[in-house]
Design a protein around this motif. Structure first.
Motif, PDB file in Angstrom:
ATOM      1  N   VAL A   1      58.879  37.594  27.310  1.00 49.81           N
ATOM      2  CA  VAL A   1      59.954  37.628  26.302  1.00 49.81           C
ATOM      3  C   VAL A   1      60.129  36.226  25.701  1.00 49.81           C
ATOM      4  N   SER A   2      60.241  36.183  24.359  1.00 44.20           N
ATOM      5  CA  SER A   2      60.336  34.880  23.685  1.00 44.20           C
ATOM      6  C   SER A   2      61.712  34.683  23.045  1.00 44.20           C
ATOM      7  N   VAL A   3      61.974  33.440  22.667  1.00 43.37           N
ATOM      8  CA  VAL A   3      63.206  33.116  21.936  1.00 43.37           C
ATOM      9  C   VAL A   3      63.252  33.932  20.631  1.00 43.37           C
ATOM     10  N   LYS A   4      62.107  34.097  20.006  1.00 39.55           N
ATOM     11  CA  LYS A   4      62.064  34.867  18.746  1.00 39.55           C
ATOM     12  C   LYS A   4      62.498  36.322  18.976  1.00 39.55           C
ATOM     13  N   ASP A   5      62.112  36.887  20.134  1.00 37.83           N
ATOM     14  CA  ASP A   5      62.545  38.268  20.432  1.00 37.83           C
ATOM     15  C   ASP A   5      64.070  38.349  20.432  1.00 37.83           C
ATOM     16  N   ILE A   6      64.705  37.333  21.007  1.00 36.26           N
ATOM     17  CA  ILE A   6      66.176  37.323  21.065  1.00 36.26           C
ATOM     18  C   ILE A   6      66.742  37.158  19.645  1.00 36.26           C
ATOM     19  N   GLN A   7      66.173  36.212  18.905  1.00 28.69           N
ATOM     20  CA  GLN A   7      66.673  35.969  17.535  1.00 28.69           C
ATOM     21  C   GLN A   7      66.531  37.221  16.673  1.00 28.69           C
ATOM     22  N   ASP A   8      65.387  37.893  16.807  1.00 28.32           N
ATOM     23  CA  ASP A   8      65.157  39.110  16.003  1.00 28.32           C
ATOM     24  C   ASP A   8      66.174  40.191  16.366  1.00 28.32           C
ATOM     25  N   ALA A   9      66.436  40.366  17.673  1.00 27.02           N
ATOM     26  CA  ALA A   9      67.374  41.417  18.109  1.00 27.02           C
ATOM     27  C   ALA A   9      68.788  41.081  17.646  1.00 27.02           C
ATOM     28  N   LYS A  10      69.144  39.782  17.694  1.00 27.19           N
ATOM     29  CA  LYS A  10      70.488  39.372  17.232  1.00 27.19           C
ATOM     30  C   LYS A  10      70.643  39.631  15.734  1.00 27.19           C
ATOM     31  N   ALA A  11      69.568  39.442  14.992  1.00 21.51           N
ATOM     32  CA  ALA A  11      69.629  39.665  13.540  1.00 21.51           C
ATOM     33  C   ALA A  11      69.878  41.149  13.242  1.00 21.51           C
ATOM     34  N   VAL A  12      69.292  42.018  14.059  1.00 26.32           N
ATOM     35  CA  VAL A  12      69.457  43.473  13.831  1.00 26.32           C
ATOM     36  C   VAL A  12      70.824  43.966  14.328  1.00 26.32           C
ATOM     37  N   HIS A  13      71.309  43.379  15.444  1.00 28.46           N
ATOM     38  CA  HIS A  13      72.593  43.810  16.041  1.00 28.46           C
ATOM     39  C   HIS A  13      73.496  42.575  16.195  1.00 28.46           C
ATOM     40  N   PRO A  14      74.038  42.062  15.086  1.00 23.63           N
ATOM     41  CA  PRO A  14      74.724  40.763  15.139  1.00 23.63           C
ATOM     42  C   PRO A  14      75.949  40.718  16.056  1.00 23.63           C
ATOM     43  N   GLY A  15      76.623  41.863  16.246  1.00 24.72           N
ATOM     44  CA  GLY A  15      77.845  41.822  17.073  1.00 24.72           C
ATOM     45  C   GLY A  15      77.579  42.044  18.545  1.00 24.72           C
TER      46      GLY A  15
ATOM     47  N   TYR B   1      77.625  45.257  34.192  1.00 29.55           N
ATOM     48  CA  TYR B   1      78.142  44.496  33.046  1.00 29.55           C
ATOM     49  C   TYR B   1      78.263  45.400  31.812  1.00 29.55           C
ATOM     50  N   CYS B   2      77.203  46.158  31.535  1.00 36.84           N
ATOM     51  CA  CYS B   2      77.202  47.035  30.347  1.00 36.84           C
ATOM     52  C   CYS B   2      78.373  48.017  30.400  1.00 36.84           C
ATOM     53  N   LEU B   3      78.679  48.497  31.599  1.00 40.92           N
ATOM     54  CA  LEU B   3      79.750  49.488  31.718  1.00 40.92           C
ATOM     55  C   LEU B   3      81.136  48.837  31.741  1.00 40.92           C
ATOM     56  N   SER B   4      81.176  47.513  31.932  1.00 43.99           N
ATOM     57  CA  SER B   4      82.483  46.851  32.031  1.00 43.99           C
ATOM     58  C   SER B   4      82.966  46.290  30.696  1.00 43.99           C
ATOM     59  N   VAL B   5      82.073  46.213  29.692  1.00 43.84           N
ATOM     60  CA  VAL B   5      82.482  45.673  28.388  1.00 43.84           C
ATOM     61  C   VAL B   5      82.519  46.800  27.342  1.00 43.84           C
ATOM     62  N   ASP B   6      83.307  46.563  26.281  1.00 45.11           N
ATOM     63  CA  ASP B   6      83.348  47.560  25.203  1.00 45.11           C
ATOM     64  C   ASP B   6      82.285  47.276  24.147  1.00 45.11           C
ATOM     65  N   ASP B   7      81.743  46.035  24.178  1.00 42.34           N
ATOM     66  CA  ASP B   7      80.778  45.636  23.144  1.00 42.34           C
ATOM     67  C   ASP B   7      79.470  46.413  23.257  1.00 42.34           C
ATOM     68  N   ASP B   8      78.728  46.387  22.144  1.00 43.66           N
ATOM     69  CA  ASP B   8      77.326  46.815  22.210  1.00 43.66           C
ATOM     70  C   ASP B   8      76.573  45.773  23.038  1.00 43.66           C
ATOM     71  N   VAL B   9      75.492  46.189  23.685  1.00 40.70           N
ATOM     72  CA  VAL B   9      74.730  45.231  24.498  1.00 40.70           C
ATOM     73  C   VAL B   9      73.230  45.396  24.235  1.00 40.70           C
ATOM     74  N   ILE B  10      72.567  44.260  23.995  1.00 40.46           N
ATOM     75  CA  ILE B  10      71.103  44.217  23.922  1.00 40.46           C
ATOM     76  C   ILE B  10      70.628  43.905  25.344  1.00 40.46           C
ATOM     77  N   ILE B  11      69.713  44.717  25.857  1.00 37.01           N
ATOM     78  CA  ILE B  11      69.350  44.590  27.274  1.00 37.01           C
ATOM     79  C   ILE B  11      67.955  43.981  27.410  1.00 37.01           C
ATOM     80  N   ALA B  12      67.926  42.806  28.063  1.00 38.64           N
ATOM     81  CA  ALA B  12      66.668  42.062  28.190  1.00 38.64           C
ATOM     82  C   ALA B  12      66.159  42.145  29.625  1.00 38.64           C
ATOM     83  N   THR B  13      65.781  43.350  29.995  1.00 41.40           N
ATOM     84  CA  THR B  13      65.077  43.563  31.263  1.00 41.40           C
ATOM     85  C   THR B  13      64.223  44.812  31.105  1.00 41.40           C
ATOM     86  N   GLU B  14      63.498  45.167  32.140  1.00 40.81           N
ATOM     87  CA  GLU B  14      62.575  46.319  32.069  1.00 40.81           C
ATOM     88  C   GLU B  14      63.312  47.547  31.510  1.00 40.81           C
TER      89      GLU B  14
END
Ligand code: 13P
Ligand code: SF4
Length: 306
Positions: free
Chosen positions: A179-193, A222-235
Motif C-alpha cells: 500500500v502506498s501514500v498515493k493509494d491513501i491520497q486517491d481514496a481520500k479524494a474519492v471519499h473526502p469526509g 472502530y468502524c462500529l464505534s464511529v458514525d463516519d464513513d471509513v476507508i479500510i486499509a487492511t486485507e
C-alpha cells in the motif's frame, strides 16, 4: 449444492464430527458465518489456549495459526483448512540467523510477531500480535529487543516505547507493505469526509496519514464505534464482512487488488466441508521438543498480553 445447502451441510458435519471451527477475520464472510470462533490473531490464540471439550479443531486461515492451536492444544486433532495457505512472513528469517544474533547479543530479548514458523518461535523469548505488541514490549524486563520479522509493526511499536532499543529485521507482509501514500491520497479524494483505519503492517508513511491504527478486530470495533464513513486499509475480508452486514454504512476498501491476501483467500466453503469430512486440509503434527520450546514464547505472550 448451492451456498445455503453447503452452509447447512457444514453445520451438520461440525456437529457430527465434534469439530470446532476457528476462522481469522480475513477469511471470506461466508466462512466467518459458519465458524464457532472468529477474531484477530490474538483472539484466536486465546481461544486456542482454552478450547472447550471438542475432539477436533479446524483452523480457517494460514498455517502459523493452526500451528499455534496445536502448540497450545496438543491433545486435539488440529487441521489447517488448506494445505498451501501459508503466511510468507512466517519464513522470512532462517532460525539459525536468530540463534547467531542471540549469541552475538546475549542481552537481547527476541520478540517474534506471531506470524512466524514454529521453528522460529522456538528460538524466541516472546511472541506478540498486532493488538498486543506495544503492551508486551513495554512490559518486557529487557531494554534491548530484537523484533522479528515485520519492520513495519516493529517500527510502529518503537514509537510508543522510546525508552527501549528496538532492533528491527527487514521482513514485511507483502500484502500490506504494497500500500502506498498515493493509494491513501486517491481514496481520500474519492471519499473526502471518510476516516481511514489502517493495520500496522502497512508502511509508516501510510500509517501516518490515517485516523485509526489497529489489528483486524480493533479496526472492526472502530468502524462500529464511529458514525463516519471509513476507508479500510487492511486485507479485504474485514471490509467485505462489514459492507455485507451494514449495507447502509459507508465502508470503503482501500486498494482492493493490493489488499487481497492470496493465502488468506485460498480456503473456500467447499474446502471447509471437505476438511470436516476428512478429505481435505492438513493435519498439523509438531515434534514434542520443538512444541515445548515454541510454547514458551506463546505462553509469555498470553502472560504479558493479558
Ligand atoms: P491480526 O489478526 O493480529 O490483526 O493480524 C493480521 C494478519 O495479517 C494475520 O495474518
Ligand atoms: Fe501474512 Fe500478510 Fe497474508 Fe496476514 S495478510 S497472512 S501477514 S501475507
Amino acid at each position: 449444492m448451492n451456498k445455503a445447502e453447503l452452509k447447512a451441510a457444514i453445520l451438520q458435519a461440525k456437529e457430527e464430527t465434534g469439530t470446532l471451527v476457528l476462522a481469522h477475520t480475513y477469511q471470506d464472510p461466508d466462512i466467518i458465518d459458519i465458524a464457532d470462533i472468529t477474531g484477530d490473531s490474538f483472539a484466536l490464540s486465546k481461544a486456542a489456549a482454552g478450547i472447550p471439550d471438542k475432539k477436533r479443531v479446524l483452523l480457517c486461515g494460514v498455517r502459523f495459526m493452526a500451528d499455534t492451536v496445536k502448540i497450545l492444544s496438543p491433545e486435539k486433532k488440529v487441521v489447517l483448512s488448506h494445505r498451501s495457505a501459508t503466511c510468507p512472513m512466517a519464513e522470512q528469517i532462517a532460525p539459525e540467523r536468530v540463534r547467531a544474533f542471540r549469541e552475538a547479543n546475549p542481552d537481547v530479548c527476541v520478540c517474534a510477531y506471531i506470524n512466524t514458523s514454529t521453528e522460529l518461535k522456538a528460538e524466541c523469548d516472546v511472541c506478540v500480535t498486532s493488538s498486543t505488541a506495544v503492551k508486551i514490549v513495554k512490559a518486557l524486563p529487557s531494554d534491548r529487543i530484537l523484533f522479528i520479522p515485520d519492520q513495519n509493526l516493529g517500527g510502529y511499536v518503537s514509537q510508543f516505547v522510546p525508552e527501549k532499543e528496538i532492533i528491527l529485521w527487514d521482513g514485511c507482509c507483502p500484502t500490506h507493505h504494497s500500500v502506498s501514500v498515493k493509494d491513501i491520497q486517491d481514496a481520500k479524494a474519492v471519499h473526502p469526509g471518510a476516516k481511514i483505519a489502517v493495520h500496522p503492517e502497512c508502511r509508516k508513511e501510510v500509517v501516518a496519514l490515517c485516523d485509526f491504527i489497529g489489528s483486524t478486530s480493533e479496526i472492526i470495533n472502530y468502524c462500529l464505534s464511529v458514525d463516519d464513513d471509513v476507508i479500510i486499509a487492511t486485507e479485504r475480508g474485514v471490509c467485505d464482512k462489514l459492507r455485507r452486514d451494514y449495507p447502509e454504512r459507508g465502508f470503503y476498501q482501500l486498494a482492493q487488488n493490493k489488499l487481497t491476501c492470496p493465502n488468506m483467500k485460498m480456503t473456500t466453503l467447499q474446502n471447509v466441508y471437505d476438511a470436516l469430512l476428512g478429505n481435505f486440509g492438513d493435519v498439523i503434527e509438531i515434534e514434542e521438543e520443538l512444541r515445548l520450546k515454541a510454547k514458551r514464547s506463546i505462553d509469555n505472550m498470553l502472560k504479558y498480553g493479558g
